[in-house]
Scaffold this motif. Structure first.
Motif, PDB file in Angstrom:
ATOM      1  N   ASP A   3      13.574 -29.171 -25.362  1.00 44.25           N
ATOM      2  CA  ASP A   3      14.956 -29.650 -25.529  1.00 44.25           C
ATOM      3  C   ASP A   3      15.354 -30.534 -24.353  1.00 44.25           C
ATOM      4  O   ASP A   3      15.926 -31.618 -24.539  1.00 44.25           O
ATOM      5  N   GLU A   4      15.071 -30.074 -23.133  1.00 43.14           N
ATOM      6  CA  GLU A   4      15.409 -30.851 -21.937  1.00 43.14           C
ATOM      7  C   GLU A   4      14.644 -32.172 -21.888  1.00 43.14           C
ATOM      8  O   GLU A   4      15.153 -33.170 -21.384  1.00 43.14           O
ATOM      9  N   LEU A   5      13.417 -32.155 -22.410  1.00 40.63           N
ATOM     10  CA  LEU A   5      12.597 -33.367 -22.428  1.00 40.63           C
ATOM     11  C   LEU A   5      12.902 -34.248 -23.639  1.00 40.63           C
ATOM     12  O   LEU A   5      12.258 -35.280 -23.826  1.00 40.63           O
ATOM     13  N   GLU A   6      13.865 -33.801 -24.469  1.00 43.08           N
ATOM     14  CA  GLU A   6      14.270 -34.513 -25.678  1.00 43.08           C
ATOM     15  C   GLU A   6      13.100 -34.733 -26.626  1.00 43.08           C
ATOM     16  O   GLU A   6      12.869 -35.820 -27.141  1.00 43.08           O
ATOM     17  N   ARG A   7      12.366 -33.654 -26.858  1.00 40.73           N
ATOM     18  CA  ARG A   7      11.227 -33.650 -27.787  1.00 40.73           C
ATOM     19  C   ARG A   7      11.519 -32.666 -28.916  1.00 40.73           C
ATOM     20  O   ARG A   7      12.236 -31.679 -28.720  1.00 40.73           O
ATOM     21  N   PRO A   8      10.938 -32.883 -30.095  1.00 43.08           N
ATOM     22  CA  PRO A   8      11.149 -31.927 -31.199  1.00 43.08           C
ATOM     23  C   PRO A   8      10.352 -30.639 -30.981  1.00 43.08           C
ATOM     24  O   PRO A   8       9.498 -30.564 -30.097  1.00 43.08           O
ATOM     25  N   HIS A   9      10.634 -29.612 -31.805  1.00 43.19           N
ATOM     26  CA  HIS A   9       9.971 -28.314 -31.671  1.00 43.19           C
ATOM     27  C   HIS A   9       8.901 -28.075 -32.733  1.00 43.19           C
ATOM     28  O   HIS A   9       8.437 -26.949 -32.867  1.00 43.19           O
ATOM     29  N   ASP A  10       8.532 -29.080 -33.484  1.00 40.60           N
ATOM     30  CA  ASP A  10       7.589 -28.844 -34.581  1.00 40.60           C
ATOM     31  C   ASP A  10       6.228 -28.417 -34.042  1.00 40.60           C
ATOM     32  O   ASP A  10       5.944 -28.531 -32.849  1.00 40.60           O
ATOM     33  N   GLU A  11       5.395 -27.917 -34.951  1.00 42.61           N
ATOM     34  CA  GLU A  11       4.090 -27.365 -34.540  1.00 42.61           C
ATOM     35  C   GLU A  11       3.194 -28.400 -33.873  1.00 42.61           C
ATOM     36  O   GLU A  11       2.478 -28.100 -32.926  1.00 42.61           O
ATOM     37  N   ALA A  12       3.212 -29.631 -34.356  1.00 42.22           N
ATOM     38  CA  ALA A  12       2.366 -30.671 -33.763  1.00 42.22           C
ATOM     39  C   ALA A  12       2.788 -30.965 -32.324  1.00 42.22           C
ATOM     40  O   ALA A  12       1.946 -31.078 -31.423  1.00 42.22           O
ATOM     41  N   THR A  13       4.092 -31.051 -32.083  1.00 40.34           N
ATOM     42  CA  THR A  13       4.586 -31.308 -30.729  1.00 40.34           C
ATOM     43  C   THR A  13       4.275 -30.123 -29.820  1.00 40.34           C
ATOM     44  O   THR A  13       3.842 -30.304 -28.680  1.00 40.34           O
ATOM     45  N   LEU A  14       4.489 -28.911 -30.340  1.00 40.46           N
ATOM     46  CA  LEU A  14       4.162 -27.720 -29.545  1.00 40.46           C
ATOM     47  C   LEU A  14       2.687 -27.687 -29.178  1.00 40.46           C
ATOM     48  O   LEU A  14       2.327 -27.330 -28.056  1.00 40.46           O
ATOM     49  N   ALA A  15       1.828 -28.062 -30.117  1.00 41.69           N
ATOM     50  CA  ALA A  15       0.382 -28.062 -29.848  1.00 41.69           C
ATOM     51  C   ALA A  15       0.040 -29.045 -28.731  1.00 41.69           C
ATOM     52  O   ALA A  15      -0.827 -28.770 -27.891  1.00 41.69           O
ATOM     53  N   LEU A  16       0.727 -30.193 -28.708  1.00 46.28           N
ATOM     54  CA  LEU A  16       0.461 -31.192 -27.669  1.00 46.28           C
ATOM     55  C   LEU A  16       0.950 -30.754 -26.291  1.00 46.28           C
ATOM     56  O   LEU A  16       0.317 -31.055 -25.283  1.00 46.28           O
ATOM     57  N   TRP A  17       2.073 -30.037 -26.228  1.00 44.87           N
ATOM     58  CA  TRP A  17       2.729 -29.715 -24.967  1.00 44.87           C
ATOM     59  C   TRP A  17       2.468 -28.297 -24.463  1.00 44.87           C
ATOM     60  O   TRP A  17       2.747 -27.996 -23.310  1.00 44.87           O
ATOM     61  N   ARG A  18       1.964 -27.433 -25.320  1.00 46.95           N
ATOM     62  CA  ARG A  18       1.852 -26.006 -24.985  1.00 46.95           C
ATOM     63  C   ARG A  18       1.066 -25.749 -23.703  1.00 46.95           C
ATOM     64  O   ARG A  18       1.527 -25.045 -22.812  1.00 46.95           O
ATOM     65  N   GLU A  19      -0.120 -26.298 -23.587  1.00 50.47           N
ATOM     66  CA  GLU A  19      -0.984 -25.985 -22.439  1.00 50.47           C
ATOM     67  C   GLU A  19      -0.346 -26.434 -21.122  1.00 50.47           C
ATOM     68  O   GLU A  19      -0.263 -25.669 -20.166  1.00 50.47           O
ATOM     69  N   ARG A  20       0.139 -27.659 -21.079  1.00 50.07           N
ATOM     70  CA  ARG A  20       0.720 -28.194 -19.855  1.00 50.07           C
ATOM     71  C   ARG A  20       1.981 -27.413 -19.453  1.00 50.07           C
ATOM     72  O   ARG A  20       2.124 -27.010 -18.307  1.00 50.07           O
ATOM     73  N   LEU A  21       2.885 -27.201 -20.397  1.00 51.60           N
ATOM     74  CA  LEU A  21       4.127 -26.507 -20.073  1.00 51.60           C
ATOM     75  C   LEU A  21       3.897 -25.037 -19.724  1.00 51.60           C
ATOM     76  O   LEU A  21       4.615 -24.470 -18.908  1.00 51.60           O
ATOM     77  N   THR A  22       2.888 -24.423 -20.331  1.00 45.98           N
ATOM     78  CA  THR A  22       2.565 -23.029 -20.000  1.00 45.98           C
ATOM     79  C   THR A  22       2.068 -22.917 -18.559  1.00 45.98           C
ATOM     80  O   THR A  22       2.431 -21.981 -17.843  1.00 45.98           O
ATOM     81  N   VAL A  23       1.271 -23.870 -18.126  1.00 45.53           N
ATOM     82  CA  VAL A  23       0.811 -23.883 -16.729  1.00 45.53           C
ATOM     83  C   VAL A  23       2.013 -24.006 -15.793  1.00 45.53           C
ATOM     84  O   VAL A  23       2.119 -23.283 -14.797  1.00 45.53           O
ATOM     85  N   TYR A  24       2.945 -24.899 -16.122  1.00 46.12           N
ATOM     86  CA  TYR A  24       4.133 -25.074 -15.284  1.00 46.12           C
ATOM     87  C   TYR A  24       4.991 -23.815 -15.273  1.00 46.12           C
ATOM     88  O   TYR A  24       5.541 -23.446 -14.224  1.00 46.12           O
ATOM     89  N   ALA A  25       5.123 -23.160 -16.421  1.00 43.83           N
ATOM     90  CA  ALA A  25       5.909 -21.917 -16.475  1.00 43.83           C
ATOM     91  C   ALA A  25       5.287 -20.853 -15.586  1.00 43.83           C
ATOM     92  O   ALA A  25       5.998 -20.161 -14.845  1.00 43.83           O
ATOM     93  N   ASN A  26       3.972 -20.714 -15.618  1.00 46.35           N
ATOM     94  CA  ASN A  26       3.300 -19.722 -14.780  1.00 46.35           C
ATOM     95  C   ASN A  26       3.408 -20.073 -13.296  1.00 46.35           C
ATOM     96  O   ASN A  26       3.521 -19.176 -12.452  1.00 46.35           O
ATOM     97  N   GLU A  27       3.382 -21.374 -12.962  1.00 45.14           N
ATOM     98  CA  GLU A  27       3.602 -21.786 -11.567  1.00 45.14           C
ATOM     99  C   GLU A  27       4.992 -21.369 -11.093  1.00 45.14           C
ATOM    100  O   GLU A  27       5.155 -20.859  -9.985  1.00 45.14           O
ATOM    101  N   ALA A  28       5.996 -21.609 -11.933  1.00 41.78           N
ATOM    102  CA  ALA A  28       7.373 -21.263 -11.572  1.00 41.78           C
ATOM    103  C   ALA A  28       7.525 -19.759 -11.394  1.00 41.78           C
ATOM    104  O   ALA A  28       8.162 -19.300 -10.439  1.00 41.78           O
ATOM    105  N   ILE A  29       6.948 -18.988 -12.294  1.00 43.45           N
ATOM    106  CA  ILE A  29       7.044 -17.529 -12.202  1.00 43.45           C
ATOM    107  C   ILE A  29       6.378 -17.034 -10.925  1.00 43.45           C
ATOM    108  O   ILE A  29       6.910 -16.175 -10.229  1.00 43.45           O
ATOM    109  N   SER A  30       5.235 -17.603 -10.597  1.00 41.24           N
ATOM    110  CA  SER A  30       4.543 -17.219  -9.363  1.00 41.24           C
ATOM    111  C   SER A  30       5.392 -17.575  -8.133  1.00 41.24           C
ATOM    112  O   SER A  30       5.497 -16.779  -7.194  1.00 41.24           O
ATOM    113  N   ASP A  31       6.018 -18.748  -8.143  1.00 41.29           N
ATOM    114  CA  ASP A  31       6.862 -19.157  -7.026  1.00 41.29           C
ATOM    115  C   ASP A  31       8.082 -18.243  -6.896  1.00 41.29           C
ATOM    116  O   ASP A  31       8.430 -17.817  -5.790  1.00 41.29           O
TER     117      ASP A  31
END
Length: 181
Positions: free
Chosen positions: A12-40
């Motif tokens: 939503d913040e990146l102004e991208r849709p939530h469909d399955e194709a978009t999620l498949a493209l962004w999932r790995e990268r954003l999950t890594v960032y989420a885990n970095e934030a949680i660790s910090d």
């Protein structure tokens, strides 16, 4: 929030849709960032919990705790501290001369790594918006110069909110969050 909710909020913040194709493209990268934030955030707040365990023949097995234990801060019964020491490995606590009565273990826990859509962050819910802010900032850092400026702004906002949150949860014994969920 679950990982899927974090991904949707970041998209939503990146102004991208939530469909399955978009999620498949962004999932790995954003999950890594989420885990970095949680660790910090974990490193900053050093969250802790209290749980009750029953020793077997004076030995407490830390793997029976609901979250992975990174350090035992104390052992109590009815508010009275009980002496203990680690066993042959850090997965056991030895309570000399103690029977099979339940004890309260006060411990710091390691953050759970988010992998599946239904995984919850192990930090209190008040930290979830910071995780989303960090995810978006890290992604914007790879864009054009205007996006990079937005990334710097978001990262400084992340740091400021993290400092303010730390002050809001200040305790006499130090800055720690206790998670009772």
């Amino acid at each position: 929030m679950t990982l899927l909710q974090l991904l949707h909020a970041a998209l939503d913040e990146l102004e991208r849709p939530h469909d399955e194709a978009t999620l498949a493209l962004w999932r790995e990268r954003l999950t890594v960032y989420a885990n970095e934030a949680i660790s910090d955030l974990y490193t900053t707040f050093r969250p802790w919990r209290r749980e009750t365990l029953t020793p077997e023949n004076g030995v407490l097995t830390l793997s029976n705790l609901s979250l992975p234990c990174s350090k035992v801060l104390g052992l109590e019964q009815n508010g009275v501290r009980i002496p203990f020491h680690y066993g042959t490995d850090t997965g056991e606590l030895i309570v000399p001369g103690w029977g099979n009565e339940p004890l309260t273990v006060v411990y710091r826990y390691a953050p759970a790594i988010l992998r599946n859509d239904s995984d919850l962050t192990s930090l209190p819910a008040v930290c979830d918006p910071l995780v989303v802010l960090y995810m978006v900032a890290r992604d914007r850092a790879h864009g054009d110069p205007a996006a990079q400026n937005g990334s710097r702004l978001r990262l400084s906002l992340y740091e400021a909110q993290k400092r303010r949150l730390k002050l809001d949860y200040d305790e006499p014994s130090g800055c720690r969050l206790c998670n009772y969920r």
